[in-house]
Design a protein around this motif. Sequence first.
Motif, PDB file in Angstrom:
ATOM      1  N   THR A  47       0.966  -1.298   0.096  1.00  0.00           N
ATOM      2  CA  THR A  47       0.069  -0.063   0.083  1.00  0.00           C
ATOM      3  C   THR A  47       0.871   1.130   0.032  1.00  0.00           C
ATOM      4  O   THR A  47       0.741   2.241  -0.848  1.00  0.00           O
ATOM      5  CB  THR A  47      -0.980   0.041   1.208  1.00  0.00           C
ATOM      6  N   VAL A  48       1.988   1.231   0.812  1.00  0.00           N
ATOM      7  CA  VAL A  48       2.867   2.398   0.989  1.00  0.00           C
ATOM      8  C   VAL A  48       3.413   2.837  -0.314  1.00  0.00           C
ATOM      9  O   VAL A  48       3.947   3.503  -0.802  1.00  0.00           O
ATOM     10  CB  VAL A  48       3.663   2.299   2.229  1.00  0.00           C
ATOM     11  N   HIS A  49       4.209   1.544  -0.878  1.00  0.00           N
ATOM     12  CA  HIS A  49       4.794   1.446  -2.108  1.00  0.00           C
ATOM     13  C   HIS A  49       3.931   1.854  -3.330  1.00  0.00           C
ATOM     14  O   HIS A  49       4.594   2.866  -3.859  1.00  0.00           O
ATOM     15  CB  HIS A  49       5.191  -0.067  -2.364  1.00  0.00           C
ATOM     16  N   ASP A  50       2.823   1.315  -3.442  1.00  0.00           N
ATOM     17  CA  ASP A  50       1.854   1.990  -4.504  1.00  0.00           C
ATOM     18  C   ASP A  50       1.509   3.490  -4.319  1.00  0.00           C
ATOM     19  O   ASP A  50       1.581   4.255  -5.425  1.00  0.00           O
ATOM     20  CB  ASP A  50       0.555   1.195  -4.499  1.00  0.00           C
ATOM     21  N   LEU A  51       1.381   4.025  -3.114  1.00  0.00           N
ATOM     22  CA  LEU A  51       1.286   5.288  -3.004  1.00  0.00           C
ATOM     23  C   LEU A  51       2.632   6.220  -3.430  1.00  0.00           C
ATOM     24  O   LEU A  51       2.410   7.357  -4.113  1.00  0.00           O
ATOM     25  CB  LEU A  51       1.012   5.607  -1.319  1.00  0.00           C
ATOM     26  N   PHE A  52       3.706   5.717  -3.026  1.00  0.00           N
ATOM     27  CA  PHE A  52       4.983   6.393  -3.417  1.00  0.00           C
ATOM     28  C   PHE A  52       5.126   6.273  -4.968  1.00  0.00           C
ATOM     29  O   PHE A  52       5.691   7.201  -5.566  1.00  0.00           O
ATOM     30  CB  PHE A  52       6.189   6.078  -2.723  1.00  0.00           C
ATOM     31  N   GLN A  53       4.661   5.135  -5.403  1.00  0.00           N
ATOM     32  CA  GLN A  53       4.717   4.853  -7.038  1.00  0.00           C
ATOM     33  C   GLN A  53       4.058   6.024  -7.589  1.00  0.00           C
ATOM     34  O   GLN A  53       4.477   6.459  -8.892  1.00  0.00           O
ATOM     35  CB  GLN A  53       4.599   3.394  -7.332  1.00  0.00           C
ATOM     36  N   ARG A  54       2.702   6.213  -7.129  1.00  0.00           N
ATOM     37  CA  ARG A  54       1.715   6.914  -7.737  1.00  0.00           C
ATOM     38  C   ARG A  54       2.289   8.450  -7.901  1.00  0.00           C
ATOM     39  O   ARG A  54       2.325   9.052  -8.839  1.00  0.00           O
ATOM     40  CB  ARG A  54       0.387   6.987  -7.190  1.00  0.00           C
ATOM     41  N   HIS A  55       2.911   8.597  -6.783  1.00  0.00           N
ATOM     42  CA  HIS A  55       3.441  10.088  -6.316  1.00  0.00           C
ATOM     43  C   HIS A  55       4.854  10.291  -7.630  1.00  0.00           C
ATOM     44  O   HIS A  55       4.839  11.500  -8.121  1.00  0.00           O
ATOM     45  CB  HIS A  55       3.850  10.490  -5.145  1.00  0.00           C
TER      46      HIS A  55
END
Length: 174
Positions: A129-137
């Motif tokens: 979840t955190v990785h996906d958030l950072f990836q989107r950013h």
Amino acid sequence: MLSYMQQYQQDRRKAPAIDEVADQTEAYFESLQLLERMHRLMLDLVKDEFERLGRHDLTPVQALIIYNLGEAEVTAGELRSRGMYQGSNVSYNLKKLVSMGYIHHERCDLDRRSVRVRLTESGQDVRRTVHDLFQRHAEGLAVSGILDDPPLDQVNMQSRRIERFWTEQIRYIY
């Protein structure tokens, strides 16, 4: 061989002007403030993402501990030295994460005083979840061109140099 006066004049020409040093000092102070604000904003971004997903069981610091742990199996001390958990008690958070089922811990066979930790499947889900958030950013920033001027790899290199300088300053004190 240069006389003392010639050497002094030559050194003064090479040294940055007093105004330039003052400008660099102000820029450094501004960088420090930006780093602090960016870290707090990153914690807010993580908090907002978990709230958006209806997950209220983790603090942003706990989510970052999980994220930074990743696939590794490390001691609590190693985890503490890797991360930036702004005033948090890593041991307390690890205990909470173990009790919530996000982290598995066990005593090290070689050194019974040491505890090794790794993510459980639930912890892996939080990390994704955190990785996906950072990836989107990262993708949004790349598309916008913000990461190009100056290139982020140069910014990171300068940040690592400052980190190394700070580390040396801390070691020098002791």
